[in-house]
Write an enzyme that holds these catalytic residues in place. Structure first.
Site, short mmCIF file in Angstrom:
data_model
loop_
_atom_site.label_atom_id
_atom_site.label_comp_id
_atom_site.label_asym_id
_atom_site.label_seq_id
_atom_site.Cartn_x
_atom_site.Cartn_y
_atom_site.Cartn_z
N ARG A 291 -15.86 8.13 -1.65
CA ARG A 291 -16.96 9.31 -0.37
C ARG A 291 -18.77 8.70 -1.20
NH1 ARG A 291 -12.89 9.49 1.19
NH2 ARG A 291 -12.16 10.64 2.51
N GLY B 142 -12.34 2.52 3.38
CA GLY B 142 -12.09 2.43 4.65
C GLY B 142 -12.54 4.02 6.13
N ARG B 143 -12.06 5.33 4.99
CA ARG B 143 -12.67 6.32 6.15
C ARG B 143 -14.30 6.21 5.93
NH1 ARG B 143 -9.57 11.63 5.06
NH2 ARG B 143 -7.98 10.04 5.17
N LYS C 261 0.92 -1.37 -0.35
CA LYS C 261 0.22 -0.29 -0.05
C LYS C 261 1.04 1.07 0.02
CE LYS C 261 -3.40 1.83 2.48
NZ LYS C 261 -3.96 2.24 3.96
N HIS D 116 -2.44 7.52 1.99
CA HIS D 116 -2.28 7.23 3.10
C HIS D 116 -3.37 8.60 3.70
CE1 HIS D 116 -0.06 3.86 2.87
NE2 HIS D 116 1.12 4.69 2.62
#
Length: 184
Positions: free
Chosen positions: A108, A127-128, A49, A73
């Protein structure tokens, strides 16, 4: 210089101490050969990653990774890091299908997933968005976020004339670079 009001003594300002944080957080000795060692101690596929350039993508393949995750990241370490969507296609071209390329960063909406797939990603990481759902409503929030992304993605596919994921192609998106060229 700072002054301690209680003792009226001059204090040394050590700043944010970011250098000490970095030294304690990152191992400067890490290198591409470490992937060889990691492969020697596990049978699990190794994904790397943080790849943002074609050069690093090629090095990752040479090191024997099973897949690449295009990620900055969250651009938390370097505020001038390129956006992942702007480098995705470069990495995909460099890899030439030798390993799957996954996309991480800024997902998003369902349209973000569609664009990443159109530019060559095999899958996206969310993830977020999941963390936001978890923070807002726990497990139910995570389920709602995933359902929302799925619904938006399917609507984007339908509006783009794509009946399946395999129908999503590069011709479905225009990059900023292409928009600039079109205006000239």
């Amino acid at each position: 210089m700072l002054t301690d009001r209680s003792t009226n003594k001059t204090l040394q300002d050590k700043g944010s101490n970011i250098e000490a944080l970095a030294a304690g957080t990152f191992d400067a000795s890490l290198c591409w050969k470490d992937i060889e060692w990691l492969k020697s101690i596990t049978k699990l596929p190794i994904l790397i990653k943080g790849i943002l350039t074609s050069e690093d993508a090629i090095k990752a393949i040479e090191a024997g990774v099973a897949g690449i995750i295009v990620s900055n990241h969250g651009a938390r370490q370097l505020d001038y890091a390129p956006t992942t969507i702007s480098v995705l296609e470069e990495v995909v071209h460099a890899v030439q299908g030798k390993v799957p390329v996954f996309f991480d960063g800024g997902v998003r909406r369902g349209t973000d997933i569609f664009k990443a797939l159109a530019l060559g990603a095999k899958a996206v990481l969310i993830g977020r968005a999941v963390i936001y759902g978890l923070a807002a409503k726990g497990e139910l929030g995570v389920k709602q976020v995933i359902q929302m992304l799925k619904d938006e993605f399917e609507l984007t596919m339908a509006l783009s004339g794509c009946c399946s994921v395999d129908d999503i192609t590069r011709s479905h998106v225009k990059t900023e670079k292409e928009r600039f060229i079109c205006r000239m």
